[in-house]
Design a protein around this motif. Structure first.
Motif, PDB file in Angstrom:
ATOM      1  N   SER A 183       0.841  -1.197   0.000  1.00 48.76           N
ATOM      2  CA  SER A 183       0.000   0.000   0.000  1.00 48.76           C
ATOM      3  C   SER A 183       0.877   1.247   0.000  1.00 48.76           C
ATOM      4  N   HIS A 184       0.243   2.375  -0.300  1.00 48.01           N
ATOM      5  CA  HIS A 184       0.946   3.648  -0.405  1.00 48.01           C
ATOM      6  C   HIS A 184       0.378   4.608   0.630  1.00 48.01           C
ATOM      7  N   LYS A 185       1.237   5.376   1.278  1.00 45.59           N
ATOM      8  CA  LYS A 185       0.826   6.329   2.303  1.00 45.59           C
ATOM      9  C   LYS A 185       0.488   7.666   1.647  1.00 45.59           C
ATOM     10  N   CYS A 186      -0.696   8.186   1.923  1.00 47.15           N
ATOM     11  CA  CYS A 186      -1.137   9.484   1.400  1.00 47.15           C
ATOM     12  C   CYS A 186      -1.479  10.405   2.563  1.00 47.15           C
ATOM     13  N   ILE A 187      -1.200  11.673   2.403  1.00 46.73           N
ATOM     14  CA  ILE A 187      -1.535  12.661   3.435  1.00 46.73           C
ATOM     15  C   ILE A 187      -3.053  12.823   3.471  1.00 46.73           C
ATOM     16  N   HIS A 188      -3.588  12.913   4.690  1.00 47.98           N
ATOM     17  CA  HIS A 188      -5.032  13.025   4.871  1.00 47.98           C
ATOM     18  C   HIS A 188      -5.295  14.058   5.951  1.00 47.98           C
ATOM     19  N   ASN A 189      -6.408  14.813   5.828  1.00 50.32           N
ATOM     20  CA  ASN A 189      -6.671  15.884   6.796  1.00 50.32           C
ATOM     21  C   ASN A 189      -7.319  15.393   8.088  1.00 50.32           C
TER      22      ASN A 189
ATOM     23  N   PRO B 273      -5.124   9.792  11.563  1.00 49.14           N
ATOM     24  CA  PRO B 273      -3.851  10.244  12.139  1.00 49.14           C
ATOM     25  C   PRO B 273      -3.016  11.116  11.199  1.00 49.14           C
ATOM     26  N   GLY B 274      -3.640  11.686  10.167  1.00 48.95           N
ATOM     27  CA  GLY B 274      -2.906  12.571   9.260  1.00 48.95           C
ATOM     28  C   GLY B 274      -2.452  11.893   7.982  1.00 48.95           C
ATOM     29  N   TYR B 275      -2.835  10.647   7.783  1.00 50.51           N
ATOM     30  CA  TYR B 275      -2.495   9.915   6.569  1.00 50.51           C
ATOM     31  C   TYR B 275      -3.530   8.811   6.357  1.00 50.51           C
ATOM     32  N   CYS B 276      -3.543   8.269   5.145  1.00 52.78           N
ATOM     33  CA  CYS B 276      -4.350   7.087   4.856  1.00 52.78           C
ATOM     34  C   CYS B 276      -3.502   6.136   4.018  1.00 52.78           C
ATOM     35  N   CYS B 277      -3.912   4.902   3.953  1.00 52.46           N
ATOM     36  CA  CYS B 277      -3.182   3.890   3.187  1.00 52.46           C
ATOM     37  C   CYS B 277      -4.058   3.419   2.033  1.00 52.46           C
ATOM     38  N   ILE B 278      -3.518   3.474   0.832  1.00 50.91           N
ATOM     39  CA  ILE B 278      -4.247   3.056  -0.366  1.00 50.91           C
ATOM     40  C   ILE B 278      -3.536   1.848  -0.954  1.00 50.91           C
ATOM     41  N   ALA B 279      -4.314   0.800  -1.232  1.00 47.29           N
ATOM     42  CA  ALA B 279      -3.744  -0.429  -1.794  1.00 47.29           C
ATOM     43  C   ALA B 279      -3.196  -0.162  -3.193  1.00 47.29           C
ATOM     44  N   CYS B 280      -1.950  -0.504  -3.440  1.00 44.44           N
ATOM     45  CA  CYS B 280      -1.306  -0.279  -4.739  1.00 44.44           C
ATOM     46  C   CYS B 280      -2.029  -1.010  -5.860  1.00 44.44           C
ATOM     47  N   ALA B 281      -2.501  -2.229  -5.614  1.00 41.68           N
ATOM     48  CA  ALA B 281      -3.206  -3.002  -6.647  1.00 41.68           C
ATOM     49  C   ALA B 281      -4.484  -2.294  -7.062  1.00 41.68           C
TER      50      ALA B 281
ATOM     51  N   VAL C 106      -5.077   1.000  -6.953  1.00 46.54           N
ATOM     52  CA  VAL C 106      -4.691   2.176  -7.740  1.00 46.54           C
ATOM     53  C   VAL C 106      -4.264   1.742  -9.144  1.00 46.54           C
ATOM     54  N   ALA C 107      -3.521   0.656  -9.242  1.00 46.95           N
ATOM     55  CA  ALA C 107      -3.082   0.152 -10.553  1.00 46.95           C
ATOM     56  C   ALA C 107      -4.280  -0.217 -11.410  1.00 46.95           C
ATOM     57  N   ASN C 108      -5.310  -0.854 -10.832  1.00 44.75           N
ATOM     58  CA  ASN C 108      -6.517  -1.201 -11.581  1.00 44.75           C
ATOM     59  C   ASN C 108      -7.238   0.044 -12.082  1.00 44.75           C
ATOM     60  N   ARG C 109      -7.331   1.070 -11.241  1.00 43.04           N
ATOM     61  CA  ARG C 109      -7.985   2.326 -11.645  1.00 43.04           C
ATOM     62  C   ARG C 109      -7.232   2.986 -12.798  1.00 43.04           C
ATOM     63  N   ILE C 110      -5.925   3.034 -12.698  1.00 41.42           N
ATOM     64  CA  ILE C 110      -5.111   3.640 -13.765  1.00 41.42           C
ATOM     65  C   ILE C 110      -5.277   2.863 -15.067  1.00 41.42           C
ATOM     66  N   ASN C 111      -5.261   1.542 -14.990  1.00 43.10           N
ATOM     67  CA  ASN C 111      -5.442   0.706 -16.181  1.00 43.10           C
ATOM     68  C   ASN C 111      -6.814   0.920 -16.805  1.00 43.10           C
ATOM     69  N   ASN C 112      -7.873   1.066 -15.990  1.00 45.50           N
ATOM     70  CA  ASN C 112      -9.215   1.306 -16.500  1.00 45.50           C
ATOM     71  C   ASN C 112      -9.311   2.668 -17.184  1.00 45.50           C
ATOM     72  N   ILE C 113      -8.681   3.677 -16.595  1.00 43.61           N
ATOM     73  CA  ILE C 113      -8.666   5.017 -17.220  1.00 43.61           C
ATOM     74  C   ILE C 113      -7.915   4.956 -18.543  1.00 43.61           C
ATOM     75  N   ALA C 114      -6.787   4.284 -18.571  1.00 46.28           N
ATOM     76  CA  ALA C 114      -5.981   4.173 -19.799  1.00 46.28           C
ATOM     77  C   ALA C 114      -6.767   3.486 -20.917  1.00 46.28           C
ATOM     78  N   LYS C 115      -7.571   2.479 -20.561  1.00 50.16           N
ATOM     79  CA  LYS C 115      -8.382   1.796 -21.576  1.00 50.16           C
ATOM     80  C   LYS C 115      -9.447   2.718 -22.161  1.00 50.16           C
ATOM     81  N   LYS C 116     -10.009   3.597 -21.332  1.00 51.92           N
ATOM     82  CA  LYS C 116     -11.073   4.510 -21.773  1.00 51.92           C
ATOM     83  C   LYS C 116     -10.552   5.609 -22.692  1.00 51.92           C
ATOM     84  N   ILE C 117      -9.299   6.037 -22.490  1.00 49.38           N
ATOM     85  CA  ILE C 117      -8.789   7.127 -23.316  1.00 49.38           C
ATOM     86  C   ILE C 117      -8.103   6.653 -24.584  1.00 49.38           C
ATOM     87  N   ARG C 118      -8.006   5.408 -24.813  1.00 52.36           N
ATOM     88  CA  ARG C 118      -7.376   4.882 -26.029  1.00 52.36           C
ATOM     89  C   ARG C 118      -8.291   4.935 -27.182  1.00 52.36           C
TER      90      ARG C 118
END
Length: 153
Positions: free
Chosen positions: A122-128, A131-139, A141-153
């Motif tokens: 997971s990746h640490k992101c600053i959060h308001n 405790p001042g951060y959140c954890c996002i699963a890398c897998a 985020v990778a799926n979201r990026i891949n889905n966006i890439a498929k839509k813009i092709r």
């Protein structure tokens, strides 16, 4: 000292201390020694040295117990009912304490970091919010990026 055997994850802020401490243990000799401590035992000694206790056969030297992680043991006699006296021990312990809770390590070694807020993968992101951060699963985020890439092709 580093060890893969002990990893403690807590919310920040945390009061963390790593190190040793010495405790005294006084054992009445009417039973076998079997005592567990809250941290790893690194050494045991008689305090003071050359102590004795009495049994039906006479005066005996206090035994040095065997160390097994957090426990000391000694089955030093075959008949405990006639034993009198107490043997006093100095127990040297090693451990990590987080917010007042002791965590023993089987090998007496520890890994302590301040940057392992998020689990592996997971990746640490600053959060308001605390405790001042959140954890996002890398897998994820990778799926979201891949889905966006498929839509813009």
């Amino acid at each position: 000292m580093l060890s893969p055997l002990l990893k403690v994850i807590v919310d920040a802020p945390a009061d963390v201390s790593v190190g040793g401490k010495t405790e005294t243990y006084n054992h009445p000799m009417g039973s076998p020694i079997n005592q567990t401590f809250d941290q790893t035992i690194v050494a045991v000694s008689l305090s003071p040295p050359n102590q004795t206790y009495e049994n039906g056969a006479g005066t005996r030297a206090c035994p040095l117990p065997t160390i097994d992680g957090q426990t000391i043991t000694s089955d030093f006699d075959n008949y405990y009912a006639d034993n009198t006296g107490t043997c006093n021990y100095k127990i040297q312990l090693m451990g990590i304490t987080v917010n007042g809770k002791a965590y023993p390590s089987k090998d007496g070694l520890f890994t302590v970091t301040c940057d392992d807020d998020c689990p592996e993968g997971s990746h640490k992101c600053i959060h308001n919010k605390y405790p001042g951060y959140c954890c996002i699963a890398c897998a994820q985020v990778a799926n979201r990026i891949n889905n966006i890439a498929k839509k813009i092709r």
